[in-house]
Scaffold this active site. Structure first.
Site, short mmCIF file in Angstrom:
data_model
loop_
_atom_site.label_atom_id
_atom_site.label_comp_id
_atom_site.label_asym_id
_atom_site.label_seq_id
_atom_site.Cartn_x
_atom_site.Cartn_y
_atom_site.Cartn_z
N GLY A 90 0.79 -1.23 0.00
CA GLY A 90 0.00 0.00 0.00
C GLY A 90 0.82 1.27 0.00
N HIS A 97 9.62 6.58 3.47
CA HIS A 97 9.13 7.17 4.72
C HIS A 97 8.88 6.06 5.72
CE1 HIS A 97 5.78 6.51 1.92
NE2 HIS A 97 5.02 6.21 2.97
N HIS A 99 6.78 5.27 9.01
CA HIS A 99 5.70 5.70 9.89
C HIS A 99 6.11 5.43 11.34
CE1 HIS A 99 2.37 5.71 6.74
NE2 HIS A 99 3.28 4.96 6.13
P1 AMP Z 1 2.16 5.03 2.59
O1 AMP Z 1 0.74 4.66 2.26
O2 AMP Z 1 2.87 4.05 3.47
O3 AMP Z 1 2.93 5.38 1.34
O4 AMP Z 1 2.07 6.33 3.48
C1 AMP Z 1 1.92 7.60 2.93
C2 AMP Z 1 1.42 8.47 4.04
O5 AMP Z 1 1.62 9.79 3.68
C3 AMP Z 1 -0.09 8.31 4.34
O6 AMP Z 1 -0.26 7.87 5.68
C4 AMP Z 1 -0.65 9.71 4.11
O7 AMP Z 1 -1.61 10.06 5.06
C5 AMP Z 1 0.60 10.57 4.23
N1 AMP Z 1 0.60 11.81 3.48
C6 AMP Z 1 0.39 11.96 2.14
N2 AMP Z 1 0.54 13.26 1.80
C7 AMP Z 1 0.87 13.91 2.93
C8 AMP Z 1 1.17 15.27 3.23
N3 AMP Z 1 1.15 16.22 2.28
N4 AMP Z 1 1.47 15.61 4.49
C9 AMP Z 1 1.49 14.66 5.47
N5 AMP Z 1 1.24 13.36 5.26
C10 AMP Z 1 0.92 12.99 4.00
#
Ligand code: AMP
Length: 111
Positions: A90, A97, A99
């Protein structure tokens, strides 16, 4: 990378609530907030995912994730650090990044 939202956040060209930054990493609150603490830790330099990160980059981001959790007060209670790689996991933003999630019981295994 020109059209990468996380590169823009790292460059202060897009809004974010930054909780830590240094020359190598930036940590900011996840817009989607899945837990009382939900912070993303990224390398400043664009790397698509953990699969493409060298050991130094991966280690620096992991150490910063632990620091964010510790400084937010979750060292004793515990926290989770997770990174999604590719479509089955996902991954929705193609910039590495980690989490950092804390502040509630975290189910295992994740979905
Ligand atoms: P993933 O699905 O592991 O790639 O996580 C991407 C994360 O980025 C998700 O939890 C989103 O809520 C977060 N996200 C996307 N755009 C932004 C943004 N501009 N600022 C902060 N978080 C973001």
């Amino acid at each position: 990378m020109a059209d990468c939202i996380f590169c823009k956040i790292a460059a202060h060209e897009a809004p974010a609530t930054i909780v830590h930054e240094d020359e190598d990493v930036v940590a900011f609150e996840d817009l989607g907030h899945r837990a009382p603490l939900h912070v993303l830790v990224i390398p400043r330099r664009h790397v698509a995912s953990l699969a493409e990160a060298d050991a130094a980059t991966a280690g620096t981001v992991a150490a910063a994730a632990a620091r964010v959790a510790r400084e937010a007060g979750y060292a004793e209670r515990g926290y989770r650090v997770v990174t999604n790689v590719g479509p089955d996991a996902g991954q929705s933003v193609p910039h590495l990044h980690f989490h950092v999630l804390a502040g509630r019981p975290l189910g295992w295994p994740p979905g």
